[in-house]
Write an enzyme that holds these catalytic residues in place. Sequence first.
Site, PDB file in Angstrom:
ATOM      1  N   GLY A  44       0.854  -1.255  -0.083  1.00  0.00           N
ATOM      2  CA  GLY A  44       0.312  -0.072   0.088  1.00  0.00           C
ATOM      3  C   GLY A  44       0.917   1.230  -0.041  1.00  0.00           C
ATOM      4  N   SER A  45       1.947   1.002  -0.335  1.00  0.00           N
ATOM      5  CA  SER A  45       2.841   2.372  -0.487  1.00  0.00           C
ATOM      6  C   SER A  45       2.513   3.512  -1.452  1.00  0.00           C
ATOM      7  CB  SER A  45       4.204   2.133  -0.834  1.00  0.00           C
ATOM      8  OG  SER A  45       4.510   1.734  -2.114  1.00  0.00           O
ATOM      9  N   ASN A  46       1.639   3.058  -2.592  1.00  0.00           N
ATOM     10  CA  ASN A  46       1.166   4.078  -3.387  1.00  0.00           C
ATOM     11  C   ASN A  46      -0.176   4.477  -2.855  1.00  0.00           C
ATOM     12  OD1 ASN A  46       2.820   4.370  -6.203  1.00  0.00           O
ATOM     13  ND2 ASN A  46       2.752   2.171  -5.648  1.00  0.00           N
ATOM     14  N   MET A  53      -4.396  -7.143  -7.098  1.00  0.00           N
ATOM     15  CA  MET A  53      -3.698  -8.155  -7.861  1.00  0.00           C
ATOM     16  C   MET A  53      -4.828  -9.029  -8.489  1.00  0.00           C
ATOM     17  SD  MET A  53      -0.820  -7.395  -7.787  1.00  0.00           S
ATOM     18  CE  MET A  53      -0.182  -8.803  -8.649  1.00  0.00           C
ATOM     19  N   ASN A  61      -4.851   2.903 -13.290  1.00  0.00           N
ATOM     20  CA  ASN A  61      -3.677   1.733 -12.739  1.00  0.00           C
ATOM     21  C   ASN A  61      -2.492   2.582 -12.697  1.00  0.00           C
ATOM     22  OD1 ASN A  61      -2.982  -0.468 -11.797  1.00  0.00           O
ATOM     23  ND2 ASN A  61      -2.421  -1.399 -13.796  1.00  0.00           N
ATOM     24  N   HIS A 117       1.449   0.996 -13.279  1.00  0.00           N
ATOM     25  CA  HIS A 117       2.421  -0.390 -13.797  1.00  0.00           C
ATOM     26  C   HIS A 117       3.663  -0.067 -13.818  1.00  0.00           C
ATOM     27  CE1 HIS A 117       2.333  -4.460 -15.415  1.00  0.00           C
ATOM     28  NE2 HIS A 117       3.610  -3.756 -16.090  1.00  0.00           N
TER      29      HIS A 117
HETATM   30  C1  GRF Z   1       3.624  -1.083  -7.410  1.00  0.00           C
HETATM   31  O1  GRF Z   1       4.815  -1.477  -7.937  1.00  0.00           O
HETATM   32  C2  GRF Z   1       2.515  -0.724  -8.538  1.00  0.00           C
HETATM   33  O2  GRF Z   1       3.145  -0.382  -9.888  1.00  0.00           O
HETATM   34  C3  GRF Z   1       1.970  -1.982  -8.949  1.00  0.00           C
HETATM   35  O3  GRF Z   1       1.862  -2.727  -7.750  1.00  0.00           O
HETATM   36  C4  GRF Z   1       3.003  -2.549  -6.815  1.00  0.00           C
HETATM   37  C5  GRF Z   1       2.025  -1.797  -5.752  1.00  0.00           C
HETATM   38  O4  GRF Z   1       2.977  -1.478  -4.699  1.00  0.00           O
HETATM   39  N1  GRF Z   1       0.884  -2.005  -9.729  1.00  0.00           N
HETATM   40  P1  GRF Z   1       2.433  -0.892  -3.076  1.00  0.00           P
HETATM   41  O5  GRF Z   1       1.760  -2.114  -2.719  1.00  0.00           O
HETATM   42  O6  GRF Z   1       1.889   0.301  -3.529  1.00  0.00           O
HETATM   43  O7  GRF Z   1       3.613  -0.477  -2.357  1.00  0.00           O
END
Ligand code: GRF
Length: 200
Positions: free
Chosen positions: A12-14, A88, A109, A111
């Site tokens: 969940g870092s994003n 996922m 999204n 990627h």
């Molecule tokens: C990221 O690398 C994003 O590009 C991909 O999934 C990953 C999620 O990372 N779709 P996080 O859980 O947000 O750290």
Amino acid sequence: MINIAIFASGAGSNAKVLLQKAQELKNIKIKLIVTDQKNAGVISIGKDYKVPTFIIPRGKRTLIEHENEILAVLRIYQIEWIFLAGYMKILSQNFLKHFQKSDYYKIINIHPSLLPNYKGLNAFERAFDDQVSESGITVHLVNEKIDDGQIIIQKKFKRNSSDSLADFIAKGKKIEHEIYPCALEFLNNNQLFSMRHICE
Ligand code: GRF
């Protein structure tokens, strides 16, 4: 106000940088997080930001049953846009339809490659194994195909010959955390589809 849901299955870092950014944006409200993984790191991030997090595993259900439960939640919160942040599961055509706006879906999204290269799983690892001299991150609209829709933002990074896989991924993650909030800001400013996207 644009009501947003974040979908995430992992750390969940994003999600975190989106939640952070939303605090300074007037027209954006991140109403909830959806995760299909009961141990996902994103759950504690939701708590930190006081955003309701719905843990909805698929279990033994069909994809449609699973998505219908998610859709019911999204309806209650009047969600207009979805930001996928490491979710996922592949969304069905039936699900996408609920977010259809003329010729696109209101689903975004991120990627970890320079699309159209390295679609699908383990994109960082595959690009690294191929010894690419540069790679990048792509923010794009979601369509019926995997990692395929209209590109909103794309930003490159260089791979040095001395970079380990961990270095390579760290460079990519840094860019993810710059450009995903930037996409949220474009949406806030009603500029998501403008031709010139600069995220510095
Ligand atoms: C990221 O690398 C994003 O590009 C991909 O999934 C990953 C999620 O990372 N779709 P996080 O859980 O947000 O750290």
